[in-house]
Write a protein that holds these residues in place. Structure first.
Motif, PDB file in Angstrom:
ATOM      1  N   MET A 219       0.825  -1.203   0.000  1.00 55.07           N
ATOM      2  CA  MET A 219       0.000   0.000   0.000  1.00 55.07           C
ATOM      3  C   MET A 219       0.861   1.255   0.000  1.00 55.07           C
ATOM      4  O   MET A 219       0.367   2.358   0.182  1.00 55.07           O
ATOM      5  N   GLY A 220       2.170   1.068  -0.160  1.00 48.95           N
ATOM      6  CA  GLY A 220       3.081   2.195  -0.253  1.00 48.95           C
ATOM      7  C   GLY A 220       3.918   2.366   0.995  1.00 48.95           C
ATOM      8  O   GLY A 220       3.870   1.560   1.933  1.00 48.95           O
ATOM      9  N   SER A 221       4.698   3.421   0.994  1.00 49.34           N
ATOM     10  CA  SER A 221       5.563   3.720   2.138  1.00 49.34           C
ATOM     11  C   SER A 221       5.604   5.225   2.358  1.00 49.34           C
ATOM     12  O   SER A 221       5.287   6.008   1.464  1.00 49.34           O
ATOM     13  N   ILE A 222       5.990   5.581   3.548  1.00 46.78           N
ATOM     14  CA  ILE A 222       6.131   6.988   3.915  1.00 46.78           C
ATOM     15  C   ILE A 222       7.355   7.100   4.821  1.00 46.78           C
ATOM     16  O   ILE A 222       7.626   6.205   5.620  1.00 46.78           O
ATOM     17  N   VAL A 223       8.102   8.186   4.667  1.00 47.67           N
ATOM     18  CA  VAL A 223       9.290   8.424   5.487  1.00 47.67           C
ATOM     19  C   VAL A 223       8.944   9.466   6.533  1.00 47.67           C
ATOM     20  O   VAL A 223       8.420  10.533   6.213  1.00 47.67           O
ATOM     21  N   VAL A 224       9.248   9.136   7.790  1.00 47.41           N
ATOM     22  CA  VAL A 224       8.956  10.018   8.915  1.00 47.41           C
ATOM     23  C   VAL A 224      10.281  10.477   9.506  1.00 47.41           C
ATOM     24  O   VAL A 224      11.164   9.651   9.768  1.00 47.41           O
ATOM     25  N   VAL A 225      10.431  11.781   9.707  1.00 46.18           N
ATOM     26  CA  VAL A 225      11.658  12.341  10.296  1.00 46.18           C
ATOM     27  C   VAL A 225      11.302  13.074  11.581  1.00 46.18           C
ATOM     28  O   VAL A 225      10.175  13.537  11.752  1.00 46.18           O
ATOM     29  N   PRO A 226      12.271  13.188  12.501  1.00 44.46           N
ATOM     30  CA  PRO A 226      11.969  13.848  13.778  1.00 44.46           C
ATOM     31  C   PRO A 226      11.721  15.344  13.601  1.00 44.46           C
ATOM     32  O   PRO A 226      12.328  15.989  12.756  1.00 44.46           O
ATOM     33  N   SER A 227      10.818  15.869  14.406  1.00 40.17           N
ATOM     34  CA  SER A 227      10.537  17.305  14.352  1.00 40.17           C
ATOM     35  C   SER A 227      11.317  18.070  15.415  1.00 40.17           C
ATOM     36  O   SER A 227      11.436  19.281  15.326  1.00 40.17           O
ATOM     37  N   HIS A 228      11.838  17.354  16.405  1.00 39.44           N
ATOM     38  CA  HIS A 228      12.609  18.020  17.458  1.00 39.44           C
ATOM     39  C   HIS A 228      14.003  17.402  17.510  1.00 39.44           C
ATOM     40  O   HIS A 228      14.816  17.683  16.657  1.00 39.44           O
ATOM     41  N   GLY A 229      14.262  16.534  18.462  1.00 33.25           N
ATOM     42  CA  GLY A 229      15.569  15.906  18.593  1.00 33.25           C
ATOM     43  C   GLY A 229      15.661  14.624  17.790  1.00 33.25           C
ATOM     44  O   GLY A 229      14.648  14.015  17.439  1.00 33.25           O
ATOM     45  N   SER A 230      16.890  14.215  17.492  1.00 34.74           N
ATOM     46  CA  SER A 230      17.084  13.025  16.665  1.00 34.74           C
ATOM     47  C   SER A 230      16.884  11.724  17.442  1.00 34.74           C
ATOM     48  O   SER A 230      17.054  10.647  16.894  1.00 34.74           O
ATOM     49  N   ASP A 231      16.496  11.826  18.727  1.00 37.35           N
ATOM     50  CA  ASP A 231      16.196  10.611  19.499  1.00 37.35           C
ATOM     51  C   ASP A 231      14.788  10.690  20.119  1.00 37.35           C
ATOM     52  O   ASP A 231      14.497  10.051  21.110  1.00 37.35           O
ATOM     53  N   ASP A 232      13.907  11.462  19.491  1.00 42.29           N
ATOM     54  CA  ASP A 232      12.514  11.607  19.949  1.00 42.29           C
ATOM     55  C   ASP A 232      11.770  10.278  19.903  1.00 42.29           C
ATOM     56  O   ASP A 232      12.112   9.388  19.134  1.00 42.29           O
ATOM     57  N   THR A 233      10.716  10.198  20.704  1.00 43.91           N
ATOM     58  CA  THR A 233       9.781   9.080  20.554  1.00 43.91           C
ATOM     59  C   THR A 233       8.673   9.534  19.610  1.00 43.91           C
ATOM     60  O   THR A 233       8.360  10.727  19.524  1.00 43.91           O
ATOM     61  N   VAL A 234       8.083   8.581  18.925  1.00 36.76           N
ATOM     62  CA  VAL A 234       7.039   8.907  17.967  1.00 36.76           C
ATOM     63  C   VAL A 234       6.008   7.782  17.964  1.00 36.76           C
ATOM     64  O   VAL A 234       6.343   6.622  18.192  1.00 36.76           O
ATOM     65  N   ALA A 235       4.762   8.156  17.757  1.00 39.01           N
ATOM     66  CA  ALA A 235       3.687   7.181  17.619  1.00 39.01           C
ATOM     67  C   ALA A 235       3.205   7.245  16.174  1.00 39.01           C
ATOM     68  O   ALA A 235       3.082   8.320  15.587  1.00 39.01           O
ATOM     69  N   ILE A 236       2.962   6.055  15.621  1.00 39.68           N
ATOM     70  CA  ILE A 236       2.499   5.964  14.238  1.00 39.68           C
ATOM     71  C   ILE A 236       1.261   5.076  14.221  1.00 39.68           C
ATOM     72  O   ILE A 236       1.266   3.983  14.782  1.00 39.68           O
ATOM     73  N   ARG A 237       0.184   5.569  13.594  1.00 39.31           N
ATOM     74  CA  ARG A 237      -1.035   4.786  13.438  1.00 39.31           C
ATOM     75  C   ARG A 237      -1.298   4.632  11.943  1.00 39.31           C
ATOM     76  O   ARG A 237      -1.308   5.617  11.198  1.00 39.31           O
ATOM     77  N   VAL A 238      -1.487   3.398  11.516  1.00 41.53           N
ATOM     78  CA  VAL A 238      -1.828   3.123  10.121  1.00 41.53           C
ATOM     79  C   VAL A 238      -3.218   2.503  10.131  1.00 41.53           C
ATOM     80  O   VAL A 238      -3.469   1.539  10.852  1.00 41.53           O
ATOM     81  N   ALA A 239      -4.118   3.080   9.353  1.00 45.55           N
ATOM     82  CA  ALA A 239      -5.488   2.584   9.300  1.00 45.55           C
ATOM     83  C   ALA A 239      -5.889   2.357   7.851  1.00 45.55           C
ATOM     84  O   ALA A 239      -5.497   3.110   6.962  1.00 45.55           O
ATOM     85  N   ALA A 240      -6.642   1.312   7.636  1.00 48.27           N
ATOM     86  CA  ALA A 240      -7.165   1.016   6.300  1.00 48.27           C
ATOM     87  C   ALA A 240      -8.666   0.858   6.394  1.00 48.27           C
ATOM     88  O   ALA A 240      -9.185   0.315   7.370  1.00 48.27           O
ATOM     89  N   GLY A 241      -9.344   1.328   5.371  1.00 51.53           N
ATOM     90  CA  GLY A 241     -10.795   1.191   5.319  1.00 51.53           C
ATOM     91  C   GLY A 241     -11.179   0.065   4.374  1.00 51.53           C
ATOM     92  O   GLY A 241     -10.850   0.105   3.200  1.00 51.53           O
ATOM     93  N   VAL A 242     -11.841  -0.943   4.916  1.00 49.71           N
ATOM     94  CA  VAL A 242     -12.343  -2.050   4.086  1.00 49.71           C
ATOM     95  C   VAL A 242     -13.777  -1.680   3.720  1.00 49.71           C
ATOM     96  O   VAL A 242     -14.691  -1.812   4.529  1.00 49.71           O
ATOM     97  N   GLY A 243     -13.937  -1.130   2.520  1.00 52.99           N
ATOM     98  CA  GLY A 243     -15.247  -0.645   2.102  1.00 52.99           C
ATOM     99  C   GLY A 243     -15.631   0.647   2.788  1.00 52.99           C
ATOM    100  O   GLY A 243     -16.799   1.030   2.784  1.00 52.99           O
ATOM    101  N   ALA A 244     -14.693   1.320   3.408  1.00 48.90           N
ATOM    102  CA  ALA A 244     -14.975   2.576   4.115  1.00 48.90           C
ATOM    103  C   ALA A 244     -13.819   3.556   3.877  1.00 48.90           C
ATOM    104  O   ALA A 244     -12.727   3.166   3.475  1.00 48.90           O
ATOM    105  N   ASP A 245     -14.070   4.819   4.158  1.00 47.13           N
ATOM    106  CA  ASP A 245     -13.053   5.852   4.013  1.00 47.13           C
ATOM    107  C   ASP A 245     -12.015   5.701   5.125  1.00 47.13           C
ATOM    108  O   ASP A 245     -12.374   5.753   6.310  1.00 47.13           O
TER     109      ASP A 245
END
Length: 170
Positions: free
Chosen positions: A99-125
């Motif tokens: 379904m593709g890829s995305i590159v995420v970079v830190p917005s503050h420090g280079s050792d930040d924690t980050v949360a990532i949520r990936v959602a897919a709609g099966v017959g829905a938006d």
């Protein structure tokens, strides 16, 4: 016998009175010019360090004809479920399930924690797959991790049909 430098050359070493020292002066001058080349190589070498990034690769086992796309949300821990998507796509490769890829970079420090949520709609938006009460037509995967300075982290996220409408472990 005292050596005299040509008018077009600057003399960087002072105090030489013989031809041998005069020849040495011009080697020093030539090395000074070469020094800038070495500095350029060193700067270029330092700039070739790995980027601090997370490459999120999304795939699924759901037939692409049933998918309405996927949405990726990036943010802080604790606020990820209620945030709107950062990126939404309808791409789905029927042969590979990618379904593709995305590159995420830190917005503050280079050792930040980050949360990532990936959602897919099966017959829905997929943009409507927002928590905390996800619609039953959504497949949601959540990940929390820390950036590693000057390292690229590969994060494969598989959206499985068995997780449609239920919470699945990461």
């Amino acid at each position: 016998m005292q050596a005299t430098p040509p008018a077009d050359k600057k003399q960087y070493v002072i105090g030489a009175d013989n031809d041998e020292c005069f020849r040495y002066k011009y080697r020093v001058f030539d090395m000074t010019r070469g020094k800038y080349i070495w500095v350029a190589f060193i700067v270029a070498g330092l700039s070739c360090r790995e980027p601090t990034e997370i490459v999120v690769r999304v795939s699924t086992d759901v037939p692409c004809k049933n998918m309405n796309g996927s949405a990726v949300t990036v943010g802080a821990l604790g606020a990820i479920d209620t945030r709107p998507p950062t990126s939404v796509t309808t791409f789905c490769d029927a042969d590979t399930g990618s379904m593709g890829s995305i590159v995420v970079v830190p917005s503050h420090g280079s050792d930040d924690t980050v949360a990532i949520r990936v959602a897919a709609g099966v017959g829905a938006d997929p943009a409507k797959c927002v928590g905390p009460n996800y619609p039953s037509s959504c497949i949601v995967a959540r990940r929390a991790l820390r950036y590693l300075p000057h390292q690229s982290i590969d994060l494969p996220v598989r959206l499985s049909l068995s997780c449609e409408g239920v919470a699945c472990p990461g």
